[in-house]
Design a protein around this motif. Structure first.
Motif, PDB file in Angstrom:
ATOM      1  N   PHE A 108       0.861  -0.986  -0.018  1.00 22.38           N
ATOM      2  CA  PHE A 108       0.047   0.090  -0.131  1.00 22.38           C
ATOM      3  C   PHE A 108       0.830   1.276  -0.030  1.00 22.38           C
ATOM      4  N   THR A 109       0.503   2.233  -0.850  1.00 17.16           N
ATOM      5  CA  THR A 109       1.384   3.498  -0.739  1.00 17.16           C
ATOM      6  C   THR A 109       0.294   4.658  -0.640  1.00 17.16           C
ATOM      7  N   GLY A 110       0.393   5.596   0.569  1.00 23.74           N
ATOM      8  CA  GLY A 110      -0.524   6.623   0.545  1.00 23.74           C
ATOM      9  C   GLY A 110       0.242   7.795  -0.143  1.00 23.74           C
ATOM     10  N   VAL A 111      -0.646   8.387  -0.749  1.00 20.03           N
ATOM     11  CA  VAL A 111      -0.209   9.654  -1.380  1.00 20.03           C
ATOM     12  C   VAL A 111      -0.719  11.140  -0.671  1.00 20.03           C
ATOM     13  N   VAL A 112      -0.267  12.383  -0.651  1.00 19.87           N
ATOM     14  CA  VAL A 112      -0.978  13.357  -0.020  1.00 19.87           C
ATOM     15  C   VAL A 112      -1.931  13.626  -1.079  1.00 19.87           C
ATOM     16  N   ARG A 113      -3.151  13.848  -0.401  1.00 21.42           N
ATOM     17  CA  ARG A 113      -4.451  14.137  -1.361  1.00 21.42           C
ATOM     18  C   ARG A 113      -4.699  15.519  -0.729  1.00 21.42           C
ATOM     19  N   ASP A 114      -4.947  16.195  -1.932  1.00 18.38           N
ATOM     20  CA  ASP A 114      -5.729  17.402  -2.000  1.00 18.38           C
ATOM     21  C   ASP A 114      -6.883  17.586  -1.412  1.00 18.38           C
TER      22      ASP A 114
ATOM     23  N   MET B  57       4.515   3.785   2.736  1.00 21.68           N
ATOM     24  CA  MET B  57       4.116   2.723   2.260  1.00 21.68           C
ATOM     25  C   MET B  57       4.469   1.513   3.129  1.00 21.68           C
ATOM     26  N   VAL B  58       3.505   0.673   2.914  1.00 18.58           N
ATOM     27  CA  VAL B  58       3.549  -0.652   3.765  1.00 18.58           C
ATOM     28  C   VAL B  58       3.760  -1.589   2.946  1.00 18.58           C
TER      29      VAL B  58
ATOM     30  N   LEU C 185      -1.406  -2.170  10.260  1.00 19.71           N
ATOM     31  CA  LEU C 185      -0.107  -1.241  10.271  1.00 19.71           C
ATOM     32  C   LEU C 185      -0.534  -0.012   9.410  1.00 19.71           C
ATOM     33  N   MET C 186      -1.519   0.251   8.680  1.00 20.46           N
ATOM     34  CA  MET C 186      -1.878   1.546   7.955  1.00 20.46           C
ATOM     35  C   MET C 186      -2.892   2.117   9.039  1.00 20.46           C
ATOM     36  N   ASP C 187      -3.557   1.487   9.777  1.00 19.12           N
ATOM     37  CA  ASP C 187      -4.763   1.934  10.823  1.00 19.12           C
ATOM     38  C   ASP C 187      -3.692   2.527  11.923  1.00 19.12           C
TER      39      ASP C 187
END
Length: 146
Positions: A31-37, A92-93, A110-112
């Motif tokens: 999982f990859t998190g991105v900065v969202r607008d 990312m995880v 892990l993401m939570d």
């Protein structure tokens, strides 16, 4: 098992190259998190602060809990700090396990945790000014399943 907190961006492909190749791995979840607008747009940047040493220790402890709860053969957590623009990768995880259930559950756990409990402080910067991001009830509620 790897935990990194860094200011520089990361290359997802490079991070997962060779990940989960241990004997017995049957599932790899990433999982990859991105900065969202912001919903109305206008986010110029997000500034993420942390306390070096404390942050890595806290994430390593939750990674160790994930490893003890699920049968993981490898785990990777990367989280950025500093000034990030919308669309940039923030974290990312990756989890590797013999079976997909363990890989998915551990990755979600892990993401939570990273979203709600990792010691990061986030500030949104817009043309109107800057403000700290408050905890969200739905993020806290997500921890209840663990």
């Amino acid at each position: 098992m790897t935990v990194r907190v860094q200011s520089e961006t990361f290359d997802f492909a490079a991070e997962v190259a060779g990940f989960g190749t241990e004997p017995g791995v049957g599932a790899v979840v990433t999982f990859t998190g991105v900065v969202r607008d912001l919903p109305e747009g206008g986010l110029q940047a997000m500034e993420i602060e942390h306390y070096p040493g404390m942050t890595e220790s806290a994430i390593a402890a939750i990674e160790a809990e994930a490893v003890s709860r699920w049968h993981l053969l490898d785990c990777l957590v990367v989280h950025r700090h500093g000034r990030l623009a919308p669309g940039e990768p923030i974290m990312m995880v990756a989890t590797a396990a013999p079976h997909r259930g363990d890989a998915f559950a551990a990755a979600e756990f892990l993401m939570d945790y990273l979203k709600s409990r990792a010691p990061f402080w986030k500030k949104e910067i817009t043309a109107e000014g800057a403000g700290w991001v408050a905890a969200k009830d739905e993020d806290e509620a997500a921890l209840g399943r663990w």
